[in-house]
Design a protein around this motif. Structure first.
Motif, mmCIF file in Angstrom:
data_model
loop_
_atom_site.group_PDB
_atom_site.id
_atom_site.type_symbol
_atom_site.label_atom_id
_atom_site.label_comp_id
_atom_site.label_asym_id
_atom_site.label_seq_id
_atom_site.Cartn_x
_atom_site.Cartn_y
_atom_site.Cartn_z
ATOM 1 N N CYS A 44 -2.674 -14.630 15.950
ATOM 2 C CA CYS A 44 -2.160 -13.772 17.009
ATOM 3 C C CYS A 44 -1.033 -14.515 17.739
ATOM 4 O O CYS A 44 -1.153 -15.716 18.004
ATOM 5 N N PRO A 45 0.060 -13.834 18.062
ATOM 6 C CA PRO A 45 1.156 -14.488 18.800
ATOM 7 C C PRO A 45 0.690 -14.989 20.170
ATOM 8 O O PRO A 45 -0.177 -14.366 20.806
ATOM 9 N N ASP A 46 1.261 -16.072 20.616
ATOM 10 C CA ASP A 46 0.892 -16.664 21.910
ATOM 11 C C ASP A 46 1.160 -15.727 23.078
ATOM 12 O O ASP A 46 0.455 -15.766 24.081
ATOM 13 N N TRP A 47 2.181 -14.881 22.973
ATOM 14 C CA TRP A 47 2.572 -14.028 24.087
ATOM 15 C C TRP A 47 1.661 -12.809 24.263
ATOM 16 O O TRP A 47 1.733 -12.111 25.267
ATOM 17 N N MET A 48 0.775 -12.555 23.292
ATOM 18 C CA MET A 48 -0.070 -11.369 23.341
ATOM 19 C C MET A 48 -1.047 -11.449 24.516
ATOM 20 O O MET A 48 -1.631 -12.501 24.780
ATOM 21 N N LEU A 63 -7.862 -5.655 8.054
ATOM 22 C CA LEU A 63 -6.701 -5.299 7.240
ATOM 23 C C LEU A 63 -6.475 -6.317 6.133
ATOM 24 O O LEU A 63 -6.174 -5.948 4.997
ATOM 25 N N CYS A 64 -6.609 -7.596 6.469
ATOM 26 C CA CYS A 64 -6.442 -8.641 5.455
ATOM 27 C C CYS A 64 -7.539 -8.544 4.399
ATOM 28 O O CYS A 64 -7.274 -8.710 3.205
ATOM 29 N N GLY A 65 -8.756 -8.260 4.824
ATOM 30 C CA GLY A 65 -9.866 -8.129 3.891
ATOM 31 C C GLY A 65 -9.694 -6.971 2.927
ATOM 32 O O GLY A 65 -10.118 -7.045 1.774
ATOM 33 N N LEU A 69 -2.364 -5.504 4.290
ATOM 34 C CA LEU A 69 -1.382 -6.042 5.224
ATOM 35 C C LEU A 69 -0.396 -6.924 4.473
ATOM 36 O O LEU A 69 -0.785 -7.872 3.801
ATOM 37 N N SER A 70 0.893 -6.578 4.570
ATOM 38 C CA SER A 70 1.927 -7.393 3.936
ATOM 39 C C SER A 70 2.755 -8.078 5.016
ATOM 40 O O SER A 70 2.649 -7.749 6.197
ATOM 41 N N ALA A 71 3.580 -8.995 4.604
ATOM 42 C CA ALA A 71 4.426 -9.727 5.552
ATOM 43 C C ALA A 71 5.330 -8.778 6.327
ATOM 44 O O ALA A 71 5.653 -9.033 7.485
ATOM 45 N N ALA A 72 5.717 -7.670 5.727
ATOM 46 C CA ALA A 72 6.585 -6.698 6.400
ATOM 47 C C ALA A 72 5.832 -5.885 7.442
ATOM 48 O O ALA A 72 6.453 -5.204 8.258
ATOM 49 N N ASP A 73 4.504 -5.950 7.436
ATOM 50 C CA ASP A 73 3.697 -5.180 8.389
ATOM 51 C C ASP A 73 3.356 -5.965 9.645
ATOM 52 O O ASP A 73 2.773 -5.404 10.568
ATOM 53 N N VAL A 74 3.672 -7.245 9.679
ATOM 54 C CA VAL A 74 3.256 -8.090 10.795
ATOM 55 C C VAL A 74 3.790 -7.564 12.119
ATOM 56 O O VAL A 74 3.063 -7.484 13.108
ATOM 57 N N GLN A 75 5.044 -7.166 12.172
ATOM 58 C CA GLN A 75 5.583 -6.644 13.430
ATOM 59 C C GLN A 75 4.924 -5.331 13.811
ATOM 60 O O GLN A 75 4.774 -5.035 14.995
ATOM 61 N N ASN A 76 4.451 -4.555 12.838
ATOM 62 C CA ASN A 76 3.749 -3.310 13.157
ATOM 63 C C ASN A 76 2.422 -3.594 13.844
ATOM 64 O O ASN A 76 2.063 -2.917 14.819
ATOM 65 N N ILE A 77 1.695 -4.584 13.371
ATOM 66 C CA ILE A 77 0.422 -4.919 14.013
ATOM 67 C C ILE A 77 0.667 -5.540 15.383
ATOM 68 O O ILE A 77 -0.112 -5.328 16.310
ATOM 69 N N GLU A 78 1.773 -6.269 15.542
ATOM 70 C CA GLU A 78 2.124 -6.812 16.862
ATOM 71 C C GLU A 78 2.370 -5.684 17.858
ATOM 72 O O GLU A 78 1.860 -5.708 18.978
ATOM 73 N N VAL A 79 3.163 -4.703 17.453
ATOM 74 C CA VAL A 79 3.469 -3.564 18.330
ATOM 75 C C VAL A 79 2.194 -2.793 18.651
ATOM 76 O O VAL A 79 1.962 -2.401 19.796
ATOM 77 N N TYR A 80 1.354 -2.587 17.654
ATOM 78 C CA TYR A 80 0.105 -1.854 17.846
ATOM 79 C C TYR A 80 -0.792 -2.548 18.871
ATOM 80 O O TYR A 80 -1.278 -1.921 19.819
#
Length: 160
Positions: A44-48, A63-65, A69-80
């Motif tokens: 998880c990003p530090d700023w969360m 999602l990983c299990g 989840l792909s590398a291109a989806d990381v920003q989507n999970i951050e926004v979510y």
């Protein structure tokens, strides 16, 4: 202009999902689509914020299990997760101060936190759908069955 640039209608399924399902439509697959690599674990990003971090720690392992989840989806999970954090903070503000508050001019106005709640829910719905986190999106995520005839009662006849 409806249908401009070929973008109207349902979003296409990713090729990997079509392959997992056995390519039920039997259409040619786009094998030249970019592969951004599967993510198996991500911190998880530090700023969360606190609520977003708790959601991250709950949702990302799932999602990983499921290997979705792909590398291109990381920003989507951050926004979510960030939208969920804002939702929880704003929801608490509305609960403690009410739906209406005193405005700068002394009159009663809608609590601005109520708008944040509404906007956060919209962002969560959009990005949650992209990640397969709502019931209708999950229905589109399919995995390969153990027996090809198991998914379709007539599949055994077709497969001989």
């Amino acid at each position: 202009m409806a249908g401009a640039a070929g973008r109207s209608g349902r979003r296409p399924k990713p090729v990997a999902q079509k392959q997992l399902a056995g390519n039920p439509g039997k259409r040619a697959l786009n094998t030249s689509a970019p592969d951004f690599g599967q993510v198996t674990n991500i911190d998880c990003p530090d700023w969360m914020g606190e609520f977003g971090r708790a959601l991250w720690e709950h949702v990302v392992p799932m999602l990983c299990g499921q290997k979705v989840l792909s590398a291109a989806d990381v920003q989507n999970i951050e926004v979510y997760c960030d939208a969920y954090d804002r939702f929880r903070l704003a929801r608490e503000e509305v609960r403690t101060k009410g739906v209406t508050v005193l405005g700068a001019q002394g009159g009663v106005v809608k609590n601005p936190a109520a708008t944040v709640v509404k906007e956060s829910v919209a962002v969560m719905a959009t990005y949650g759908g992209m990640l397969g986190l709502d019931p209708s999106s999950r229905q589109r995520l399919t995995g390969k069955t153990k027996d090809p005839g198991q998914a379709n009662p007539f599949g055994a006849l077709l497969n001989g």
